[in-house]
Design a protein around this motif. Structure first.
Motif, PDB file in Angstrom:
ATOM      1  N   MET A  59       0.822  -1.184   0.000  1.00  0.00           N
ATOM      2  CA  MET A  59       0.000   0.000   0.000  1.00  0.00           C
ATOM      3  C   MET A  59       0.869   1.251   0.000  1.00  0.00           C
ATOM      4  SD  MET A  59      -3.091  -0.729   2.558  1.00  0.00           S
ATOM      5  CE  MET A  59      -4.437  -1.705   2.002  1.00  0.00           C
ATOM      6  N   SER A  60       1.988   1.205  -0.648  1.00  0.00           N
ATOM      7  CA  SER A  60       2.907   2.324  -0.598  1.00  0.00           C
ATOM      8  C   SER A  60       2.380   3.557  -1.308  1.00  0.00           C
ATOM      9  CB  SER A  60       4.254   1.911  -1.189  1.00  0.00           C
ATOM     10  OG  SER A  60       4.069   1.524  -2.528  1.00  0.00           O
ATOM     11  N   HIS A  61       1.349   3.435  -2.157  1.00  0.00           N
ATOM     12  CA  HIS A  61       0.786   4.599  -2.828  1.00  0.00           C
ATOM     13  C   HIS A  61      -0.079   5.426  -1.883  1.00  0.00           C
ATOM     14  CE1 HIS A  61      -2.288   1.499  -3.218  1.00  0.00           C
ATOM     15  NE2 HIS A  61      -3.167   2.472  -3.277  1.00  0.00           N
ATOM     16  N   ASN A  62      -0.539   4.847  -0.794  1.00  0.00           N
ATOM     17  CA  ASN A  62      -1.359   5.567   0.172  1.00  0.00           C
ATOM     18  C   ASN A  62      -0.508   6.524   0.985  1.00  0.00           C
ATOM     19  OD1 ASN A  62      -3.904   4.368  -0.372  1.00  0.00           O
ATOM     20  ND2 ASN A  62      -3.129   2.510   0.568  1.00  0.00           N
ATOM     21  N   CYS A  63      -1.040   7.708   1.217  1.00  0.00           N
ATOM     22  CA  CYS A  63      -0.379   8.741   2.018  1.00  0.00           C
ATOM     23  C   CYS A  63       0.948   9.199   1.408  1.00  0.00           C
ATOM     24  CB  CYS A  63      -0.165   8.277   3.454  1.00  0.00           C
ATOM     25  SG  CYS A  63      -1.656   7.723   4.283  1.00  0.00           S
ATOM     26  N   ALA A  64       1.096   9.077   0.102  1.00  0.00           N
ATOM     27  CA  ALA A  64       2.353   9.446  -0.553  1.00  0.00           C
ATOM     28  C   ALA A  64       2.670  10.922  -0.363  1.00  0.00           C
ATOM     29  CB  ALA A  64       2.298   9.099  -2.041  1.00  0.00           C
ATOM     30  N   TYR A  65       1.675  11.782  -0.476  1.00  0.00           N
ATOM     31  CA  TYR A  65       1.906  13.216  -0.296  1.00  0.00           C
ATOM     32  C   TYR A  65       2.402  13.513   1.124  1.00  0.00           C
ATOM     33  CZ  TYR A  65       1.228  18.176   0.259  1.00  0.00           C
ATOM     34  OH  TYR A  65       1.434  19.498   0.540  1.00  0.00           O
ATOM     35  N   VAL A  66       1.758  12.926   2.103  1.00  0.00           N
ATOM     36  CA  VAL A  66       2.133  13.162   3.503  1.00  0.00           C
ATOM     37  C   VAL A  66       3.558  12.674   3.759  1.00  0.00           C
ATOM     38  CG1 VAL A  66       1.650  12.452   5.881  1.00  0.00           C
ATOM     39  CG2 VAL A  66      -0.214  13.172   4.406  1.00  0.00           C
ATOM     40  N   ARG A  67       3.887  11.496   3.235  1.00  0.00           N
ATOM     41  CA  ARG A  67       5.248  10.966   3.428  1.00  0.00           C
ATOM     42  C   ARG A  67       6.284  11.900   2.810  1.00  0.00           C
ATOM     43  NH1 ARG A  67       2.936   6.217   2.021  1.00  0.00           N
ATOM     44  NH2 ARG A  67       3.933   6.198  -0.010  1.00  0.00           N
ATOM     45  N   GLN A  68       6.006  12.376   1.602  1.00  0.00           N
ATOM     46  CA  GLN A  68       6.970  13.227   0.915  1.00  0.00           C
ATOM     47  C   GLN A  68       7.044  14.620   1.532  1.00  0.00           C
ATOM     48  OE1 GLN A  68       5.992  13.985  -3.163  1.00  0.00           O
ATOM     49  NE2 GLN A  68       7.965  14.887  -3.617  1.00  0.00           N
ATOM     50  N   HIS A  69       5.916  15.238   1.781  1.00  0.00           N
ATOM     51  CA  HIS A  69       5.880  16.627   2.252  1.00  0.00           C
ATOM     52  C   HIS A  69       6.323  16.763   3.717  1.00  0.00           C
ATOM     53  CE1 HIS A  69       4.645  20.807   2.032  1.00  0.00           C
ATOM     54  NE2 HIS A  69       4.038  20.654   3.192  1.00  0.00           N
ATOM     55  N   TYR A  70       5.858  15.851   4.564  1.00  0.00           N
ATOM     56  CA  TYR A  70       6.142  15.965   6.000  1.00  0.00           C
ATOM     57  C   TYR A  70       7.279  15.046   6.465  1.00  0.00           C
ATOM     58  CZ  TYR A  70       1.772  18.540   6.141  1.00  0.00           C
ATOM     59  OH  TYR A  70       0.780  19.455   5.916  1.00  0.00           O
ATOM     60  N   GLN A  71       7.784  14.201   5.577  1.00  0.00           N
ATOM     61  CA  GLN A  71       8.889  13.289   5.901  1.00  0.00           C
ATOM     62  C   GLN A  71       8.565  12.396   7.095  1.00  0.00           C
ATOM     63  OE1 GLN A  71      11.772  13.139   3.883  1.00  0.00           O
ATOM     64  NE2 GLN A  71      10.401  14.364   2.617  1.00  0.00           N
ATOM     65  N   VAL A  72       7.380  11.761   7.054  1.00  0.00           N
ATOM     66  CA  VAL A  72       6.957  10.821   8.094  1.00  0.00           C
ATOM     67  C   VAL A  72       6.608   9.490   7.430  1.00  0.00           C
ATOM     68  CG1 VAL A  72       6.121  12.612   9.661  1.00  0.00           C
ATOM     69  CG2 VAL A  72       4.558  11.621   7.985  1.00  0.00           C
ATOM     70  N   PRO A  73       6.648   8.376   8.171  1.00  0.00           N
ATOM     71  CA  PRO A  73       6.380   7.054   7.588  1.00  0.00           C
ATOM     72  C   PRO A  73       4.891   6.691   7.551  1.00  0.00           C
ATOM     73  CG  PRO A  73       7.102   6.784   9.833  1.00  0.00           C
ATOM     74  CD  PRO A  73       7.175   8.260   9.540  1.00  0.00           C
TER      75      PRO A  73
END
Length: 133
Positions: free
Chosen positions: A1-15
């Motif tokens: 499910m790596s496509h989920n929360c992609a923006y949050v992971r990239q923008h906020y640098q959280v897992p």
């Protein structure tokens, strides 16, 4: 499910990703929705298992992936379509609504809430087809 929360992971640098355990404001829960700039979390203590929005960095601690999820993912096919009528092309997949809910009837109602601008009334919900994703 790596496509989920992609923006949050990239923008906020959280897992952040769906299925990850978190501690939100000191309360344990599980991420179950990608809400753009926010993450949708179901807290373990919530008896109704509602998905609530949380900011990905404000008083949020990330843990391991959850063994089991508190809600199930459902596919809802609205408006008198039938599963056998779908050719599963891209257009057909766009007609499907993905919902996280505890039971089938709750999934049907949540899909109606999302689509109520396109329905003539609540009775339209009776024609929705629902199955596990």
């Amino acid at each position: 499910m790596s496509h989920n929360c992609a923006y949050v992971r990239q923008h906020y640098q959280v897992p952040a990703e769906i299925g990850r355990r978190v501690i939100a404001y000191g309360k344990p829960g599980v991420i179950l929705a990608d809400r753009g700039h926010y993450i949708g979390v179901v807290l373990d203590e919530d008896p109704k298992k509602r998905i609530r929005n949380y900011h990905p960095t404000h008083e949020m601690k990330y843990g391991e992936m959850a063994e089991t999820l508190p809600l199930k993912e459902w596919l809802v096919l609205p408006f008198k379509h039938d599963w056998d009528d779908l050719d599963w092309s891209r257009e057909a997949r766009e007609d499907l609504v993905r919902i996280w809910a505890a039971i089938r009837s709750q999934a049907r109602y949540k899909a109606y809430e999302r689509l109520q601008d396109y329905c003539h009334g609540i009775r339209a919900m009776l024609h929705f087809k629902v199955r596990r994703a």
